[in-house]
Scaffold this motif. Sequence first.
Motif, PDB file in Angstrom:
ATOM      1  N   ALA A   1       0.824  -1.216   0.000  1.00  0.00           N
ATOM      2  CA  ALA A   1       0.000   0.000   0.000  1.00  0.00           C
ATOM      3  C   ALA A   1       0.854   1.261   0.000  1.00  0.00           C
ATOM      4  O   ALA A   1       0.532   2.247  -0.666  1.00  0.00           O
ATOM      5  N   VAL A   2       1.960   1.220   0.747  1.00  0.00           N
ATOM      6  CA  VAL A   2       2.757   2.435   0.938  1.00  0.00           C
ATOM      7  C   VAL A   2       3.801   2.607  -0.166  1.00  0.00           C
ATOM      8  O   VAL A   2       4.021   3.713  -0.666  1.00  0.00           O
ATOM      9  N   GLU A   3       4.447   1.504  -0.549  1.00  0.00           N
ATOM     10  CA  GLU A   3       5.582   1.638  -1.470  1.00  0.00           C
ATOM     11  C   GLU A   3       5.297   1.056  -2.856  1.00  0.00           C
ATOM     12  O   GLU A   3       6.120   1.194  -3.757  1.00  0.00           O
ATOM     13  N   GLY A   4       4.150   0.413  -2.998  1.00  0.00           N
ATOM     14  CA  GLY A   4       3.805  -0.150  -4.304  1.00  0.00           C
ATOM     15  C   GLY A   4       3.078   0.875  -5.151  1.00  0.00           C
ATOM     16  O   GLY A   4       2.881   2.022  -4.731  1.00  0.00           O
ATOM     17  N   PRO A   5       2.673   0.475  -6.355  1.00  0.00           N
ATOM     18  CA  PRO A   5       1.934   1.412  -7.213  1.00  0.00           C
ATOM     19  C   PRO A   5       0.524   1.675  -6.671  1.00  0.00           C
ATOM     20  O   PRO A   5      -0.042   0.832  -5.969  1.00  0.00           O
ATOM     21  N   VAL A   6      -0.017   2.837  -6.990  1.00  0.00           N
ATOM     22  CA  VAL A   6      -1.408   3.133  -6.635  1.00  0.00           C
ATOM     23  C   VAL A   6      -2.287   2.245  -7.510  1.00  0.00           C
ATOM     24  O   VAL A   6      -2.148   2.233  -8.731  1.00  0.00           O
ATOM     25  N   SER A   7      -3.139   1.489  -6.849  1.00  0.00           N
ATOM     26  CA  SER A   7      -3.962   0.542  -7.606  1.00  0.00           C
ATOM     27  C   SER A   7      -5.275   0.303  -6.874  1.00  0.00           C
ATOM     28  O   SER A   7      -5.294   0.171  -5.648  1.00  0.00           O
ATOM     29  N   SER A   8      -6.356   0.196  -7.656  1.00  0.00           N
ATOM     30  CA  SER A   8      -7.646  -0.099  -7.020  1.00  0.00           C
ATOM     31  C   SER A   8      -7.663  -1.513  -6.458  1.00  0.00           C
ATOM     32  O   SER A   8      -8.552  -1.867  -5.702  1.00  0.00           O
ATOM     33  N   MET A   9      -6.671  -2.334  -6.785  1.00  0.00           N
ATOM     34  CA  MET A   9      -6.583  -3.662  -6.186  1.00  0.00           C
ATOM     35  C   MET A   9      -6.213  -3.582  -4.702  1.00  0.00           C
ATOM     36  O   MET A   9      -6.479  -4.499  -3.949  1.00  0.00           O
ATOM     37  N   ILE A  10      -5.560  -2.474  -4.321  1.00  0.00           N
ATOM     38  CA  ILE A  10      -5.197  -2.263  -2.915  1.00  0.00           C
ATOM     39  C   ILE A  10      -5.666  -0.857  -2.553  1.00  0.00           C
ATOM     40  O   ILE A  10      -4.959   0.133  -2.786  1.00  0.00           O
ATOM     41  N   SER A  11      -6.878  -0.772  -2.005  1.00  0.00           N
ATOM     42  CA  SER A  11      -7.499   0.547  -1.804  1.00  0.00           C
ATOM     43  C   SER A  11      -6.617   1.478  -0.976  1.00  0.00           C
ATOM     44  O   SER A  11      -6.587   2.683  -1.208  1.00  0.00           O
ATOM     45  N   ALA A  12      -5.906   0.902   0.015  1.00  0.00           N
ATOM     46  CA  ALA A  12      -5.093   1.756   0.890  1.00  0.00           C
ATOM     47  C   ALA A  12      -3.995   2.482   0.116  1.00  0.00           C
ATOM     48  O   ALA A  12      -3.508   3.524   0.562  1.00  0.00           O
ATOM     49  N   SER A  13      -3.616   1.962  -1.058  1.00  0.00           N
ATOM     50  CA  SER A  13      -2.571   2.641  -1.839  1.00  0.00           C
ATOM     51  C   SER A  13      -3.046   4.005  -2.321  1.00  0.00           C
ATOM     52  O   SER A  13      -2.233   4.881  -2.633  1.00  0.00           O
TER      53      SER A  13
ATOM     54  N   GLN B   1      -1.674   7.351  -1.050  1.00  0.00           N
ATOM     55  CA  GLN B   1      -0.489   8.012  -1.621  1.00  0.00           C
ATOM     56  C   GLN B   1      -0.882   9.298  -2.340  1.00  0.00           C
ATOM     57  O   GLN B   1      -0.058  10.184  -2.552  1.00  0.00           O
ATOM     58  N   LEU B   2      -2.158   9.398  -2.728  1.00  0.00           N
ATOM     59  CA  LEU B   2      -2.633  10.587  -3.449  1.00  0.00           C
ATOM     60  C   LEU B   2      -3.028  11.711  -2.491  1.00  0.00           C
ATOM     61  O   LEU B   2      -3.293  12.825  -2.922  1.00  0.00           O
ATOM     62  N   HIS B   3      -3.095  11.398  -1.192  1.00  0.00           N
ATOM     63  CA  HIS B   3      -3.579  12.397  -0.233  1.00  0.00           C
ATOM     64  C   HIS B   3      -2.432  13.310   0.214  1.00  0.00           C
ATOM     65  O   HIS B   3      -1.362  12.832   0.568  1.00  0.00           O
ATOM     66  N   PRO B   4      -2.662  14.636   0.202  1.00  0.00           N
ATOM     67  CA  PRO B   4      -1.563  15.552   0.538  1.00  0.00           C
ATOM     68  C   PRO B   4      -1.181  15.576   2.019  1.00  0.00           C
ATOM     69  O   PRO B   4      -0.139  16.116   2.382  1.00  0.00           O
ATOM     70  N   MET B   5      -2.008  15.010   2.889  1.00  0.00           N
ATOM     71  CA  MET B   5      -1.707  15.070   4.331  1.00  0.00           C
ATOM     72  C   MET B   5      -2.061  13.734   4.970  1.00  0.00           C
ATOM     73  O   MET B   5      -3.134  13.577   5.550  1.00  0.00           O
ATOM     74  N   CYS B   6      -1.173  12.767   4.792  1.00  0.00           N
ATOM     75  CA  CYS B   6      -1.468  11.435   5.307  1.00  0.00           C
ATOM     76  C   CYS B   6      -0.300  10.905   6.143  1.00  0.00           C
ATOM     77  O   CYS B   6       0.828  10.827   5.651  1.00  0.00           O
ATOM     78  N   HIS B   7      -0.576  10.582   7.392  1.00  0.00           N
ATOM     79  CA  HIS B   7       0.423   9.937   8.245  1.00  0.00           C
ATOM     80  C   HIS B   7       0.138   8.443   8.308  1.00  0.00           C
ATOM     81  O   HIS B   7      -1.024   8.041   8.442  1.00  0.00           O
ATOM     82  N   VAL B   8       1.180   7.660   8.233  1.00  0.00           N
ATOM     83  CA  VAL B   8       1.056   6.203   8.373  1.00  0.00           C
ATOM     84  C   VAL B   8       1.898   5.806   9.586  1.00  0.00           C
ATOM     85  O   VAL B   8       3.119   5.980   9.580  1.00  0.00           O
ATOM     86  N   ILE B   9       1.235   5.345  10.628  1.00  0.00           N
ATOM     87  CA  ILE B   9       1.953   4.952  11.844  1.00  0.00           C
ATOM     88  C   ILE B   9       1.972   3.426  11.920  1.00  0.00           C
ATOM     89  O   ILE B   9       0.920   2.778  11.828  1.00  0.00           O
ATOM     90  N   VAL B  10       3.161   2.873  12.080  1.00  0.00           N
ATOM     91  CA  VAL B  10       3.286   1.407  12.130  1.00  0.00           C
ATOM     92  C   VAL B  10       4.191   1.017  13.291  1.00  0.00           C
ATOM     93  O   VAL B  10       5.013   1.814  13.745  1.00  0.00           O
ATOM     94  N   ASP B  11       4.032  -0.222  13.754  1.00  0.00           N
ATOM     95  CA  ASP B  11       4.995  -0.732  14.734  1.00  0.00           C
ATOM     96  C   ASP B  11       6.085  -1.498  13.978  1.00  0.00           C
ATOM     97  O   ASP B  11       5.994  -1.685  12.759  1.00  0.00           O
ATOM     98  N   GLU B  12       7.116  -1.916  14.708  1.00  0.00           N
ATOM     99  CA  GLU B  12       8.248  -2.605  14.063  1.00  0.00           C
ATOM    100  C   GLU B  12       7.779  -3.821  13.270  1.00  0.00           C
ATOM    101  O   GLU B  12       8.274  -4.079  12.185  1.00  0.00           O
ATOM    102  N   ASP B  13       6.813  -4.565  13.834  1.00  0.00           N
ATOM    103  CA  ASP B  13       6.371  -5.800  13.165  1.00  0.00           C
ATOM    104  C   ASP B  13       5.706  -5.504  11.822  1.00  0.00           C
ATOM    105  O   ASP B  13       5.902  -6.233  10.853  1.00  0.00           O
ATOM    106  N   ALA B  14       4.922  -4.458  11.780  1.00  0.00           N
ATOM    107  CA  ALA B  14       4.232  -4.125  10.520  1.00  0.00           C
ATOM    108  C   ALA B  14       5.175  -3.449   9.529  1.00  0.00           C
ATOM    109  O   ALA B  14       4.874  -3.357   8.340  1.00  0.00           O
ATOM    110  N   ALA B  15       6.332  -2.978  10.028  1.00  0.00           N
ATOM    111  CA  ALA B  15       7.261  -2.228   9.172  1.00  0.00           C
ATOM    112  C   ALA B  15       8.250  -3.126   8.437  1.00  0.00           C
ATOM    113  O   ALA B  15       8.984  -2.651   7.558  1.00  0.00           O
ATOM    114  N   THR B  16       8.266  -4.435   8.779  1.00  0.00           N
ATOM    115  CA  THR B  16       9.395  -5.274   8.333  1.00  0.00           C
ATOM    116  C   THR B  16       9.582  -5.337   6.816  1.00  0.00           C
ATOM    117  O   THR B  16      10.689  -5.549   6.353  1.00  0.00           O
TER     118      THR B  16
END
Length: 261
Positions: free
Chosen positions: A209-221, A224-239
């Motif tokens: 979602a964060v580093e892949g292409p923007v695609s309707s297959m992954i709505s969360a991607s 990336q089009l939003h001008p003010m978006c924070h993504v907070i993750v823990d170490e496990d989700a960041a791997t």
Amino acid sequence: MEVIIRPDSHAASVLAARLISNQIISKPSSVLGLATGGTMERVYEELVKLHNNEELDFSLVSTFNLDEYVGLAPDDPGSYRHYMNEQLFNHINIDLKNTYLPNGLAKNLKNECLRYEQKIVECGGIDLQLLGIGKSGHIGFNEPLSALQSRTRAKALTPTTIAQNAPLFPTPEDMPRRGITMGVGTILDSKSCLLLATGESKANILAKAVEGPVSSMISASALQLHPMCHVIVDEDAATELTQQEYYRWIFDNEPDWAQFK
Ligand code: F6R
């Protein structure tokens, strides 16, 4: 998009709650977009603590939830209305009249979806939209192939989402197969977005979602089009994020984050 990596799910949830709290302090009549699910339980616990210990005031706040199951009454223990009352609303000084969820029992779902969109506009739009990510990559119930400009509508749930959420129902087969959800376009209209993801089960879909292409297959991607978006993750989700070092540098060095350390 700004990615913030915190050591564990507790620290990630505390930071998410702090950002929400700052939003309410800077604008007491804030309109919050809210999500349900396991990830959010810790955030709501922190918000209740901020209300009890630091007098965080919800009296002027309005809320709009992302979604609700089609066919469930508000007092059904599986409904998102029930979840919100139990996890948050019953423990803070919010006026329940200002807490909105789609009506899963509406006879005319199309009208209900239009009404929900209109209500958000009447309230001045969403200031801060809180989001989790499903294993299908959904935000709200925007399952794969949800149009990036979609609005609130009823959506059939994927087998992945059914497998994710059915265990939360006393009889898993009773989980509804459809939900009413804000659209991806509705979410992108929010003034700011905050996506929270914790645990290793989210690592792969989060990286897509964060580093892949923007695609309707992954709505969360679409975030990336939003001008003010924070993504907070823990170490496990960041791997599975490839740019972790860069994200950590920003949190450690950008002055805006100093108050949160
Ligand atoms: C629910 C919602 C969903 C969840 C997502 C993650 O209102 O918006 O997108 O945020 O399915 O759920 P958990 O936190 O249970 O993994």
